[in-house]
Design a protein around this motif. Structure first.
Motif, PDB file in Angstrom:
ATOM      1  N   LYS A  89      22.973 -16.679   4.734  1.00  0.00           N
ATOM      2  CA  LYS A  89      22.479 -16.215   6.079  1.00  0.00           C
ATOM      3  C   LYS A  89      23.845 -15.402   6.554  1.00  0.00           C
ATOM      4  O   LYS A  89      23.412 -14.358   7.150  1.00  0.00           O
ATOM      5  CB  LYS A  89      22.256 -17.265   6.914  1.00  0.00           C
ATOM      6  N   PHE A  92      23.324 -12.086   4.999  1.00  0.00           N
ATOM      7  CA  PHE A  92      22.336 -11.200   5.685  1.00  0.00           C
ATOM      8  C   PHE A  92      22.676 -10.687   7.165  1.00  0.00           C
ATOM      9  O   PHE A  92      22.484  -9.487   7.451  1.00  0.00           O
ATOM     10  CB  PHE A  92      20.996 -12.015   5.931  1.00  0.00           C
ATOM     11  N   ASP A  93      23.542 -11.383   7.653  1.00  0.00           N
ATOM     12  CA  ASP A  93      24.097 -11.031   9.017  1.00  0.00           C
ATOM     13  C   ASP A  93      25.118  -9.999   8.923  1.00  0.00           C
ATOM     14  O   ASP A  93      25.430  -9.083   9.833  1.00  0.00           O
ATOM     15  CB  ASP A  93      24.816 -12.120   9.852  1.00  0.00           C
ATOM     16  N   GLN A 123      12.224 -19.778   6.896  1.00  0.00           N
ATOM     17  CA  GLN A 123      13.411 -19.343   7.299  1.00  0.00           C
ATOM     18  C   GLN A 123      13.588 -17.875   6.555  1.00  0.00           C
ATOM     19  O   GLN A 123      13.696 -16.959   7.059  1.00  0.00           O
ATOM     20  CB  GLN A 123      14.528 -20.397   6.927  1.00  0.00           C
ATOM     21  N   LEU A 124      13.450 -17.847   5.122  1.00  0.00           N
ATOM     22  CA  LEU A 124      13.775 -16.735   4.544  1.00  0.00           C
ATOM     23  C   LEU A 124      13.069 -15.840   4.597  1.00  0.00           C
ATOM     24  O   LEU A 124      13.472 -14.484   4.736  1.00  0.00           O
ATOM     25  CB  LEU A 124      13.847 -17.327   2.978  1.00  0.00           C
ATOM     26  N   ILE A 127      13.411 -13.787   7.750  1.00  0.00           N
ATOM     27  CA  ILE A 127      14.920 -12.903   7.793  1.00  0.00           C
ATOM     28  C   ILE A 127      14.466 -11.636   7.038  1.00  0.00           C
ATOM     29  O   ILE A 127      14.531 -10.428   7.517  1.00  0.00           O
ATOM     30  CB  ILE A 127      15.784 -13.712   7.047  1.00  0.00           C
ATOM     31  N   TYR A 130      12.288  -9.367   9.042  1.00  0.00           N
ATOM     32  CA  TYR A 130      13.093  -8.532  10.042  1.00  0.00           C
ATOM     33  C   TYR A 130      13.602  -7.264   9.309  1.00  0.00           C
ATOM     34  O   TYR A 130      13.669  -6.386   9.902  1.00  0.00           O
ATOM     35  CB  TYR A 130      14.035  -9.507  10.612  1.00  0.00           C
TER      36      TYR A 130
END
Length: 187
Positions: A89, A92-93, A123-124, A127, A130
């Motif tokens: 995560k 990804f951020d 969850q994945l 993301i 997005y």
């Protein structure tokens, strides 16, 4: 097509073993994939706190560059405590919202039991949605008893699903060639 294999954890070896199988099946297709592997365990990670990219260490900058330069991705992740690892995560951020736009992504995940497969869905995939990635619909989830003591996949159904995932990934790769990945809009 430059395909980045992302081993999205800093511990364990099953996610890497699944990527090994995926690479084998990709080579069997005869498609000309340029595969690069990014093992998060090989990087010094920093906590993402909103600083500009150039203020992070060299490893974090290199991680972002590899994501940006890739044409497609195979993301391999363990499921810990009903969630993706924080290090994944965090990576990804670091990425710009357009970094993975319209690029094919296939997901392979591993957990201790069959009960955590929905982490990919809940969850994945959101993301990756997005980022507007082209996420193949057929992710592959593995669990402890799909492997032998040397972390080789021994479950034939898992191997067949990996082969099918690779086949669909190739189709998504063809489709992505016609999509403009550099479009910047006001989102």
């Amino acid at each position: 097509m430059k395909v980045l294999f992302v081993d999205g954890t800093i511990i364990g070896s099953k996610t890497g073993a699944v990527l090994d199988a995926v690479e084998k099946y990709m080579k069997e297709t005869g498609n000309e994939y340029e595969i690069e592997r990014m093992d998060f365990a090989d990087y010094e990670h920093q906590f993402v706190d909103g600083r500009p990219l150039e203020q992070y260490n060299e490893d974090m900058q290199k991680l972002v560059q590899k994501f940006e330069k890739a044409d497609a991705y195979i993301i391999s992740t363990p499921i810990f405590q009903g969630s993706i690892p924080g290090v994944l995560k965090n990576a990804f951020d670091m990425l710009h919202p357009h970094a993975m736009r319209y690029k094919p992504v296939s997901i392979v995940a591993n957990g201790g039991t069959h009960q955590h497969h929905l982490v990919v869905e809940n969850q994945l995939k959101p993301i990756l949605d997005y980022f507007r990635s082209l996420v193949t619909p057929n992710y592959v989830y593995t669990q402890y008893d799909h492997f032998d003591e040397d972390n080789r996949i021994i479950d034939e159904d898992v191997n067949n699903r990996l082969r099918e995932m690779v086949r669909v990934f190739g189709k998504y790769g063809e489709m992505s060639k016609d999509l403009c990945k550099d479009t910047l809009d006001n989102d």
